[in-house]
Design a protein around this motif. Sequence first.
Motif, PDB file in Angstrom:
ATOM      1  N   THR A 229      41.485  48.465  45.530  1.00 64.66           N
ATOM      2  CA  THR A 229      42.871  48.283  45.953  1.00 64.66           C
ATOM      3  C   THR A 229      43.672  49.577  45.932  1.00 64.66           C
ATOM      4  O   THR A 229      44.626  49.723  46.660  1.00 64.66           O
ATOM      5  CB  THR A 229      43.584  47.260  45.052  1.00 64.66           C
TER       6      THR A 229
ATOM      7  N   VAL B 204      38.362  37.678  48.112  1.00 67.47           N
ATOM      8  CA  VAL B 204      39.271  38.562  47.385  1.00 67.47           C
ATOM      9  C   VAL B 204      40.629  38.539  48.067  1.00 67.47           C
ATOM     10  O   VAL B 204      40.739  38.841  49.252  1.00 67.47           O
ATOM     11  CB  VAL B 204      38.749  40.018  47.355  1.00 67.47           C
ATOM     12  N   GLN B 205      41.618  38.166  47.306  1.00 70.29           N
ATOM     13  CA  GLN B 205      42.969  38.106  47.861  1.00 70.29           C
ATOM     14  C   GLN B 205      43.795  39.216  47.244  1.00 70.29           C
ATOM     15  O   GLN B 205      43.941  39.303  46.031  1.00 70.29           O
ATOM     16  CB  GLN B 205      43.598  36.751  47.528  1.00 70.29           C
ATOM     17  N   GLN B 206      44.331  40.049  48.111  1.00 71.10           N
ATOM     18  CA  GLN B 206      45.238  41.093  47.640  1.00 71.10           C
ATOM     19  C   GLN B 206      46.520  40.965  48.428  1.00 71.10           C
ATOM     20  O   GLN B 206      46.569  41.294  49.609  1.00 71.10           O
ATOM     21  CB  GLN B 206      44.637  42.482  47.842  1.00 71.10           C
TER      22      GLN B 206
ATOM     23  N   VAL C  93      40.227  36.965  42.738  1.00 67.00           N
ATOM     24  CA  VAL C  93      38.874  36.754  43.253  1.00 67.00           C
ATOM     25  C   VAL C  93      38.506  35.309  42.953  1.00 67.00           C
ATOM     26  O   VAL C  93      38.627  34.862  41.813  1.00 67.00           O
ATOM     27  CB  VAL C  93      37.873  37.695  42.559  1.00 67.00           C
TER      28      VAL C  93
ATOM     29  N   GLN D 273      32.026  46.077  48.634  1.00 64.87           N
ATOM     30  CA  GLN D 273      33.042  46.179  47.593  1.00 64.87           C
ATOM     31  C   GLN D 273      34.382  46.508  48.213  1.00 64.87           C
ATOM     32  O   GLN D 273      34.470  46.974  49.343  1.00 64.87           O
ATOM     33  CB  GLN D 273      32.660  47.228  46.558  1.00 64.87           C
TER      34      GLN D 273
ATOM     35  N   VAL E   6      36.378  45.371  43.292  1.00 67.81           N
ATOM     36  CA  VAL E   6      35.554  44.164  43.248  1.00 67.81           C
ATOM     37  C   VAL E   6      34.295  44.439  44.048  1.00 67.81           C
ATOM     38  O   VAL E   6      34.368  44.981  45.149  1.00 67.81           O
ATOM     39  CB  VAL E   6      36.297  42.951  43.866  1.00 67.81           C
TER      40      VAL E   6
ATOM     41  N   VAL F 281      34.162  42.917  38.574  1.00 70.18           N
ATOM     42  CA  VAL F 281      35.565  43.270  38.795  1.00 70.18           C
ATOM     43  C   VAL F 281      35.937  44.335  37.776  1.00 70.18           C
ATOM     44  O   VAL F 281      35.658  44.175  36.588  1.00 70.18           O
ATOM     45  CB  VAL F 281      36.502  42.054  38.610  1.00 70.18           C
TER      46      VAL F 281
ATOM     47  N   TYR G 288      38.210  31.715  38.929  1.00 70.24           N
ATOM     48  CA  TYR G 288      39.038  32.794  39.458  1.00 70.24           C
ATOM     49  C   TYR G 288      39.009  33.974  38.495  1.00 70.24           C
ATOM     50  O   TYR G 288      39.020  33.789  37.285  1.00 70.24           O
ATOM     51  CB  TYR G 288      40.499  32.354  39.577  1.00 70.24           C
TER      52      TYR G 288
ATOM     53  N   VAL H 182      44.705  41.703  42.402  1.00 71.31           N
ATOM     54  CA  VAL H 182      43.810  40.893  43.235  1.00 71.31           C
ATOM     55  C   VAL H 182      43.481  39.564  42.561  1.00 71.31           C
ATOM     56  O   VAL H 182      43.575  39.433  41.342  1.00 71.31           O
ATOM     57  CB  VAL H 182      42.460  41.598  43.572  1.00 71.31           C
TER      58      VAL H 182
END
Lengths: 540, 181
Positions: free
Chosen positions: A214, A197-199, A170, A211, A188, A179, A162, A168
């Motif tokens: 954020t 990718v978690q935001q 990833v 890409q 990213v 990143v 991770y 974020v």
Amino acid sequence: MKPEEDISTFLKKALPSPEQTESACEQVLERLRSESVSGLDIHNDDVFSGPRNTSWIPAAAIVAAGIVFLLVSVAVLRDFRSGADRTLAVVEGRIGGPIQSDQIVRSKDRAMVLALTEGSRIEMRPNSKLTLQRAVDGIRIRLGSGGVIVSAAKQQADRHLYVLTKDVIVSVVGTVFLVNAEEEGSRVAVIQGEVRVQQGASVKRLLPGEQVATGSSLEALPVAQEISWSRSAAVHMALLQQGTSAAAERAKTAAPTHLEFAAVSIKPHSGLSTNGVEPIGFVCHGIDGSRRAAVEFVGSAGPISAPQGRCVGNGVQLQALVAFAYGIPDRDVSGVPDWAVPPTRVGTLGPPANAFQIDAVAEDTSSATADQLRQMVQAMLADRFKLRIHRETKGTTGYALIVAKNGPKPKLKETSDAEEIPTLEFSNGLPTLRGKSTMDRLAQWLSGRIGAGSTIGAPVVDKTGLTRAYDYEFVPVGRGGGGGRGGPGQVGQPGPPTPADRAANISALLEDQLGLRLENEKAIPVDVVVIDRAEKPSEN
Amino acid sequence: MSTTATMTEMTKYPSRPEFEDLFRRYSQLVYRTACLVTGSPDDAQDVLQTIFLRLLRRSTPLNFHKNPERYLYKAAVNVSLNVIRSRRRHVLIGDLSFFEVASGTERPYLDEATLICIRDAIAKLSPRTVEILILRYVHDRTEPEIAKLLGISRGTVCVMLFRSRIRLRKLLGRSRSGEGK
């Protein structure tokens, strides 16, 4: 029987068997050993060895001063003790040296490369700062500032790598990506493979050349430009070209599938008074379950239902249909035309106005999934309502789902079972909420972005740091006297509960029962759907 | 002992081997006590986790090292009582309409009647009474053992046991006949 024996027998009825006791204790010990519960590294001796020793500060200063001439310094900003078992990486090149869990690593005015013990490599851009941490299911790279290019080695089953920035997460299993953590947000980009990718509540998958940034002020830069500082830039460029051409090939061969209903019936709602007799709502029944619109009124015969392979609506309005079709809460649909705005009601439930009765059937009712039916609703809206929309991202206030101070509770059990979004079941008049999902999905459910029910009525982002799936259940009862304004049985309280009331209630429940809680969060990016055009459909 | 030494002792964390040893020795006592008081295996795990997590996260008082069993047992009773008493203060949440109404199968929410009787009765007793009752009737400790563990006289244990037995039987009788509420 002696009275003492009577009491003893009675009390012992409540005891678990020795096997159950042993199993439960082992489970708790495992959780205590895991970082996810304690927030402390139980394998790290400093947790147990008394007050923290702060004598490292002058030592760290001397070490840092001694290696300045090498241009790259590794500053150990936390307590460190040598030990090969704690080494997560080594610095490549002349400086060498092991990097242990929780050390802060800084690159000064030249790039540096860390080789992780599990085979991955991290290239640090000049003036970057990161920390490596051992997680239960892999390794976390916490990027404080600067940028990294990660060449992730193929991970073992259930192991992940991770990269976390302030906004974020990833996660990868084997790929090359970069990143950047900036003041304004994070960026990213993928060079090879695929990353997740978690935001906050949203999760995106990126392919080579793609890409995500954020912050709205962060400009999209060509990936080639982003990797130009790397000593391996030529290798990365070759990988990027390979990856992008493969992705383009896949896109060419994958024919777009346009899902449509075989037959659709849409009629204006009769406008007859419902008075609680008639169910109001919209539901699609796929082979994998039902998906319901967020707001519904349960009639005297129960909630609205649909046969398999069909979508059925009664008294449903355009805003609810659009929200359902695009998987967002009603509140995130804007631009509703005047003809579709429900009139303000006076008094209690009245007849639904500007609403429709819908019955739509898929071509193959035996194979359509709930998600496919949802896509068919999109097509139906475009065809019959002439709907045109565009998407926007806006910042709004909401809540962050976080771990409470004592860590997750035992009712939050790790699971590898298939996901089950939270649902509320009633038994003996009392509700129990159950689900199997990641905390990100739970946050989405709480914000009303998945499942049915408006829940809190505000966006919720996952900031628990828990990355695995969990099996959980809790009973939605709140503390007496706290929150819950205007609920059933609370005569004299004004109006329905506000999002803040709901959040306070849910937060108390989550903390009591699952060891999670909600806290206020500002500027959560939320994807909204704006209706550009919609017409009243012709009746058929 | 000097003040400095006392302060050092009070802020001592158990080492990892010490922690594991403590857990192995006392976790079952804590868990079974919590099971009995809370009537719920999940809540009992919660209690066990909370208590040992405190050992990891907080400094422990001097008396912990003198008698860990006493400290952990009393903590088990007190934390468990807090769990059930807070549960009793709970009321149904104000607005349930925002939850999805699932069509899934129903599961019984309430535990069996016996467990409810016990839990209701225990919730009405003082922590000290619960400590003594459970040690005597659940963990089968003798009166001298209870006195030693809790740091009180044997006479006090006998008197409290006698009184608490009467009170418990009365409460259990009421609960069983539905008069307890």
